[in-house]
Design an enzyme around this catalytic site. Structure first.
Site, PDB file in Angstrom:
ATOM      1  N   HIS A   1     -26.150 -31.206 -29.959  1.00  0.00           N
ATOM      2  CA  HIS A   1     -24.966 -31.854 -30.526  1.00  0.00           C
ATOM      3  C   HIS A   1     -24.452 -31.031 -31.708  1.00  0.00           C
ATOM      4  O   HIS A   1     -25.246 -30.560 -32.515  1.00  0.00           O
ATOM      5  CB  HIS A   1     -25.327 -33.265 -31.008  1.00  0.00           C
ATOM      6  CG  HIS A   1     -24.213 -33.958 -31.723  1.00  0.00           C
ATOM      7  ND1 HIS A   1     -23.151 -34.525 -31.063  1.00  0.00           N
ATOM      8  CD2 HIS A   1     -24.000 -34.162 -33.052  1.00  0.00           C
ATOM      9  CE1 HIS A   1     -22.340 -35.069 -31.944  1.00  0.00           C
ATOM     10  NE2 HIS A   1     -22.826 -34.865 -33.170  1.00  0.00           N
TER      11      HIS A   1
ATOM     12  N   LYS B   1      -7.361 -10.894 -19.488  1.00  0.00           N
ATOM     13  CA  LYS B   1      -8.007 -11.819 -20.421  1.00  0.00           C
ATOM     14  C   LYS B   1      -7.860 -11.331 -21.856  1.00  0.00           C
ATOM     15  O   LYS B   1      -7.817 -12.134 -22.796  1.00  0.00           O
ATOM     16  CB  LYS B   1      -9.487 -11.991 -20.069  1.00  0.00           C
ATOM     17  CG  LYS B   1      -9.748 -12.414 -18.628  1.00  0.00           C
ATOM     18  CD  LYS B   1      -8.826 -13.530 -18.164  1.00  0.00           C
ATOM     19  CE  LYS B   1      -8.992 -13.824 -16.679  1.00  0.00           C
ATOM     20  NZ  LYS B   1      -8.201 -12.966 -15.790  1.00  0.00           N
TER      21      LYS B   1
END
Length: 466
Positions: free
Chosen positions: A447, A53
């Site tokens: 949001h 990774k």
């Protein structure tokens, strides 16, 4: 045989399950010997999960340079320095090794470097890496010997000295043309990374599709992603023989008469458990036809007082599953066991993330699974662009989908998109608590975040028929 040294517990292998069990028992004041023949901490921090990774993230940075104009960034000439990529990976590994050594010191668990094999029931002889042997005995022995890359018996393959993921991650020069045998998750992650660094890459897959066990929309999305990035894909490919030497020139010959030539060859076709040459017959430990230690759902082997954990026990080959193996054994060893309770591997969740870019995340049933098992489901599905955060990132490729069963319970979730692995825990929590999907749907989700996409996803679920 010399008089054995007596221990409260012997753990062969210092992978995820082994090291955590050693540290746990050590902090309880137990005399613990953790035998490791190669790398302290096992594969994950040294040669597998974390190093891969690390390199994949370097490749992601390279892709940002390639896409600079898309984000309004003007840059001059740039190039990939593979020596620096490798050095960054090694710095991380060195730091992780220090963390492991500190944990062994803190827990007082003894790390014994060498290869352990049974010479009698409950008795292990260690061929020490530094020379000589030690003989150890305990009533509690735990096996965490891991697995290794499978090299199939294809003529010329072994002689070509192919790379596994270990050697590929250590490269300090960029392959001109990398051939990869295997279109599974390991092959895909490394194929994309090396392509983004600048290699030509060809994936050779024996099955009709990449990651062939996945749903068709997943395989199609990944095939399109890799095609768009300039990776060649050859499917239904049966390799008949290999010639040449990886790192110089290598040719892979296929049964249809075609041949593929490259400079380097990577084998990523599966895993073989490390259970050989361990004197198992002397300890009464049986293996399965695939070579894994034979265990029950409590991870007990066929020998009293011997357990197996992780890859070598046939558990799904994920570090987080190996960690759960540790927790199962830890809790079952605890005295007293509350109300006779017992933790097992039965019906546990198996979440997974494939670290392609975008990521593939999954937990629970796939559509293929549900259809094979005759399980009715309602499907909710949205494009990733419906999660508005992806538009701010210019990362709209992919989708989310969810399978809903009776009682509005979540049966499974799959997503392809940026960072979608981080979406799994909320779905897992709802599934493990047996909550209806509405428990997530009705949350106030921030949001603009990726998790806000759950609202649009659950909006698409058909109403349950009365």
């Amino acid at each position: 045989m010399s008089t054995p040294e007596q221990y409260d517990a012997i753990i062969i292998g210092s992978g995820e399950a082994g090291k955590y069990l050693a540290w746990h028992l050590g902090t309880q004041g137990k005399k613990v010997a953790n035998i490791e023949d190669k790398r302290i901490g096992g594969a994950c921090p040294n040669i597998a999960c974390l190093p891969s990774k690390n390199v994949i993230h370097s490749a992601k940075v390279a892709s940002f340079f390639q896409r600079g104009a898309e984000f309004g960034i003007v840059h001059g000439d740039w190039h990939v320095n593979m020596e620096a990529v490798s050095a960054r990976r090694q710095r991380m590994i060195d730091g992780l090794r220090d963390v492991h050594l500190a944990n062994y010191a803190k827990s007082k668990a003894e790390i014994v470097m060498g290869f352990g094999r049974f010479v009698a029931p409950q008795t292990v002889e260690v061929a020490l890496n530094a020379g000589g042997t030690r003989t150890l005995r305990s009533d509690y022995i735990f096996l965490d010997t891991g697995s290794r890359a499978t090299i199939d018996p294809v003529p010329g393959l072994a002689e070509s000295a192919p790379m596994t993921h270990i050697e590929l991650l250590e490269l300090t020069t960029l392959p001109e043309h990398l051939l990869i045998l295997g279109g599974g998750f390991i092959g895909l992650e490394l194929a994309q990374a090396m392509r983004r660094f600048g290699s030509n890459v060809t994936i050779i897959e024996r099955n009709p599709t990449l990651v062939h066990r996945e749903d068709s929309d997943v395989t199609e999305a990944l095939h399109q992603l890799f095609t768009d990035e300039g990776i060649d894909i050859v499917t239904n490919a049966s390799v008949t023989y290999v010639e040449g030497t990886s790192g110089k020139s290598v040719i892979v010959h296929l049964s249809d008469g075609a041949s593929l030539e490259g400079t380097h060859l990577l084998v990523a076709t599966g895993r073989t458990p490390n259970t050989q040459n361990m004197g198992l017959d002397l300890a009464g430990i049986k293996t399965t036809p695939s070579g894994h230690f034979q265990v029950n759902d409590r991870l007990e082997t066929t020998a009293p007082g011997v357990w197996a954990m992780g890859d070598c026990a046939g558990s799904p080959h994920f570090t987080h599953i190996s960690f759960d193996d540790f927790r199962i054994i830890r809790d079952n060893l605890a005295e007293p066991n509350a109300a006779g309770a017992s933790r097992t591997t039965t019906n546990r969740q198996i979440p997974s993330v494939t670290f392609t870019d975008p990521e593939l995340a999954h937990v629970g049933l796939t559509e293929n699974d549900a259809k094979k098992q005759g399980i009715a489901y309602r499907l909710g599905k949205i494009p990733m662009a419906a999660a508005l955060r992806t538009r701010t990132l210019d990362e709209t490729r992919g989708f989310m989908k969810v399978l809903i069963g009776s009682g509005d319970r979540i049966l499974g979730f799959t997503a392809i998109g940026p960072g979608v692995g981080e979406l799994l825990p909320v779905i897992q929590l709802a599934m493990s608590a047996n909550l209806p999907y509405t428990a997530v749907h009705n949350l106030i989700l921030t949001h603009p975040t990726l998790s806000e996409g759950f609202i649009n996803l659950f909006n698409t679920i058909p109403k349950q028929q009365a």
